[in-house]
Motif scaffolding. Structure first.
Motif, PDB file in Angstrom:
ATOM      1  N   VAL A   2       1.368 -57.054  13.908  1.00  0.00           N
ATOM      2  CA  VAL A   2       0.509 -58.148  13.484  1.00  0.00           C
ATOM      3  C   VAL A   2      -0.501 -57.630  12.475  1.00  0.00           C
ATOM      4  O   VAL A   2      -1.127 -56.599  12.679  1.00  0.00           O
ATOM      5  N   SER A   3      -0.667 -58.344  11.375  1.00  0.00           N
ATOM      6  CA  SER A   3      -1.649 -57.954  10.381  1.00  0.00           C
ATOM      7  C   SER A   3      -3.047 -58.126  10.938  1.00  0.00           C
ATOM      8  O   SER A   3      -3.374 -59.116  11.567  1.00  0.00           O
ATOM      9  N   LEU A   4      -3.926 -57.156  10.712  1.00  0.00           N
ATOM     10  CA  LEU A   4      -5.286 -57.216  11.201  1.00  0.00           C
ATOM     11  C   LEU A   4      -6.278 -57.415  10.083  1.00  0.00           C
ATOM     12  O   LEU A   4      -7.471 -57.266  10.267  1.00  0.00           O
ATOM     13  N   LYS A   5      -5.801 -57.757   8.900  1.00  0.00           N
ATOM     14  CA  LYS A   5      -6.692 -57.918   7.755  1.00  0.00           C
ATOM     15  C   LYS A   5      -7.034 -59.391   7.584  1.00  0.00           C
ATOM     16  O   LYS A   5      -6.284 -60.168   7.027  1.00  0.00           O
ATOM     17  N   PRO A 251     -16.817 -50.907  17.457  1.00  0.00           N
ATOM     18  CA  PRO A 251     -16.616 -49.505  17.055  1.00  0.00           C
ATOM     19  C   PRO A 251     -16.392 -48.587  18.255  1.00  0.00           C
ATOM     20  O   PRO A 251     -15.568 -47.669  18.198  1.00  0.00           O
ATOM     21  N   GLU A 252     -17.125 -48.837  19.348  1.00  0.00           N
ATOM     22  CA  GLU A 252     -16.955 -48.017  20.547  1.00  0.00           C
ATOM     23  C   GLU A 252     -15.581 -48.250  21.183  1.00  0.00           C
ATOM     24  O   GLU A 252     -14.951 -47.310  21.675  1.00  0.00           O
ATOM     25  N   GLN A 270     -13.524 -59.752  17.920  1.00  0.00           N
ATOM     26  CA  GLN A 270     -14.480 -60.715  17.397  1.00  0.00           C
ATOM     27  C   GLN A 270     -14.917 -60.197  16.024  1.00  0.00           C
ATOM     28  O   GLN A 270     -14.637 -59.051  15.674  1.00  0.00           O
ATOM     29  N   ASN A 271     -15.619 -61.034  15.275  1.00  0.00           N
ATOM     30  CA  ASN A 271     -16.129 -60.616  13.970  1.00  0.00           C
ATOM     31  C   ASN A 271     -17.577 -61.096  13.850  1.00  0.00           C
ATOM     32  O   ASN A 271     -17.857 -62.096  13.196  1.00  0.00           O
ATOM     33  N   PRO A 272     -18.516 -60.386  14.487  1.00  0.00           N
ATOM     34  CA  PRO A 272     -19.894 -60.870  14.568  1.00  0.00           C
ATOM     35  C   PRO A 272     -20.588 -61.011  13.223  1.00  0.00           C
ATOM     36  O   PRO A 272     -21.348 -61.959  13.000  1.00  0.00           O
ATOM     37  N   ASN A 310      -5.274 -48.124  13.898  1.00  0.00           N
ATOM     38  CA  ASN A 310      -5.555 -47.509  12.595  1.00  0.00           C
ATOM     39  C   ASN A 310      -5.486 -48.512  11.453  1.00  0.00           C
ATOM     40  O   ASN A 310      -5.970 -48.224  10.356  1.00  0.00           O
ATOM     41  N   GLN A 311      -4.907 -49.681  11.685  1.00  0.00           N
ATOM     42  CA  GLN A 311      -4.852 -50.723  10.649  1.00  0.00           C
ATOM     43  C   GLN A 311      -5.978 -51.745  10.800  1.00  0.00           C
ATOM     44  O   GLN A 311      -6.157 -52.622   9.941  1.00  0.00           O
ATOM     45  N   TYR A 312      -6.775 -51.628  11.856  1.00  0.00           N
ATOM     46  CA  TYR A 312      -7.843 -52.598  12.128  1.00  0.00           C
ATOM     47  C   TYR A 312      -9.060 -52.257  11.269  1.00  0.00           C
ATOM     48  O   TYR A 312      -9.577 -51.136  11.335  1.00  0.00           O
ATOM     49  N   PRO A 313      -9.578 -53.223  10.474  1.00  0.00           N
ATOM     50  CA  PRO A 313     -10.705 -52.921   9.582  1.00  0.00           C
ATOM     51  C   PRO A 313     -12.034 -52.754  10.292  1.00  0.00           C
ATOM     52  O   PRO A 313     -12.948 -52.122   9.762  1.00  0.00           O
ATOM     53  N   GLY A 314     -12.162 -53.298  11.506  1.00  0.00           N
ATOM     54  CA  GLY A 314     -13.399 -53.127  12.274  1.00  0.00           C
ATOM     55  C   GLY A 314     -14.532 -54.004  11.779  1.00  0.00           C
ATOM     56  O   GLY A 314     -14.380 -54.845  10.916  1.00  0.00           O
TER      57      GLY A 314
END
Length: 315
Positions: A2-5, A251-252, A270-272, A310-314
């Motif tokens: 699944v794309s995480l972008k 991040p944690e 989530q994307n706060p 590793n593909q997750y932008p965070g």
């Protein structure tokens, strides 16, 4: 995979914000056409989730030439009441609030709106707010628990590390229980509320593991509580027997997914920062006579695991 972008600014929100369905500022209120001052109210700045909100507010304010003042409620409704009154006195144009108590904060929000201030809730609803921007919390709970139950082979005793009784947390727990109904071999044997942080997550999980030693999986309704559960599992010497998932994509949480041998195997994102940026955009559109088509704007959740971290932008 699944794309995480996903974009910071969701096209669907931009489209919704361009449609007029009759939301308006209070009659007679004098409001500017441009946001110059933003008051951000977060529940607990010790939680990295709210630090990410603060960064999002600063990005949004810089983009429009506004200033931002961030206030930490420390999970206290009285603090948020006082903070709203202070923002009214300061003459801010926009209040963005993650409410400690969505019902209890309503009178203070009414005072702000009477003063001509736009109020947008983020992360969880707040009674009286002009709109709310939040993660699809039911979906987040469903995704996290579906992955957890799948990894258990659809069988086993599980624990739920709950949190403070705000709508977004209630929704995540309900999402998890929705999915549990599809797994007849899964049995929820314990559920206790943390204070949404790692220390209380450790404490309540330790108690539940003592009462229910034959546990195979744990769902933490946010990453801090889930990471507290991870520590409880490791202290009990069961790191190879129990797996844990959470919600946040923090991040944690990402660091824990990358730690070899950790019981933590997944988190629904989530994307706060994006929530606050969207809130500022919606408010600016409202001041220009373009209120949102829907008062609740849901941001989809994405599952992050060891396989795709590793593909997750965070944040």
């Amino acid at each position: 995979m699944v794309s995480l972008k996903y974009p910071r600014h969701l096209n669907s929100v931009a489209i919704a914000a361009s449609m007029v369905l009759g939301l308006c500022l209070p009659a007679g209120a004098q409001s500017p056409k441009k946001i110059e001052s933003i008051g951000l109210m977060v529940q607990d700045m010790s939680n990295p989730f709210f630090s990410a909100m603060d960064r999002g507010a600063k990005r949004a304010a810089e983009a429009i030439g506004a200033k931002v003042n961030t206030q930490d409620a420390q999970l206290d409704l009285a603090n948020q009441n006082t903070q709203i009154d202070a923002f009214i006195q300061q003459g801010v144009n926009l209040i963005v609030i993650s409410a400690v108590d969505e019902v209890g904060i309503e009178p203070a929000i009414a005072r702000a709106k009477e003063a001509g201030i736009v109020v947008i809730a983020v992360d969880t609803p707040a009674k009286g707010a002009d709109a709310v921007v939040m993660t699809d919390a039911v979906q987040a709970g469903e995704k996290s628990c579906d992955y957890l139950f799948t990894k258990l082979g659809g069988e086993g005793n599980v624990l739920l590390v709950d949190g403070t009784p705000i709508q977004t947390i209630i929704d995540r727990i309900n999402g998890c229980k929705n999915i549990a109904k599809k797994y007849p071999g899964i049995k929820i044997v314990g559920q206790q509320a943390s204070k949404n942080d790692r220390a209380s997550g450790l404490m309540v999980t330790t108690d539940m593991l003592t009462a229910n030693p034959d546990v195979k999986g744990i769902f933490g309704m946010n990453d801090p509580s889930a990471l507290g559960a991870v520590l409880a599992v490791e202290q009990a010497g069961k790191a190879s027997e129990i797996v844990v998932t959470g919600v946040d994509g923090s991040p944690e949480g990402v660091a824990e997914l990358k730690r070899e041998g950790s019981p933590f195997i997944g988190t629904a994102t989530q994307n706060p920062g994006a929530m606050v940026e969207q809130a500022v955009k919606i408010a600016q559109d409202m001041l220009n006579g373009k209120p949102p088509a829907e008062k609740t704007i849901l941001i989809p959740s994405v599952l992050v695991t060891r396989d795709n971290v590793n593909q997750y932008p965070g944040w």
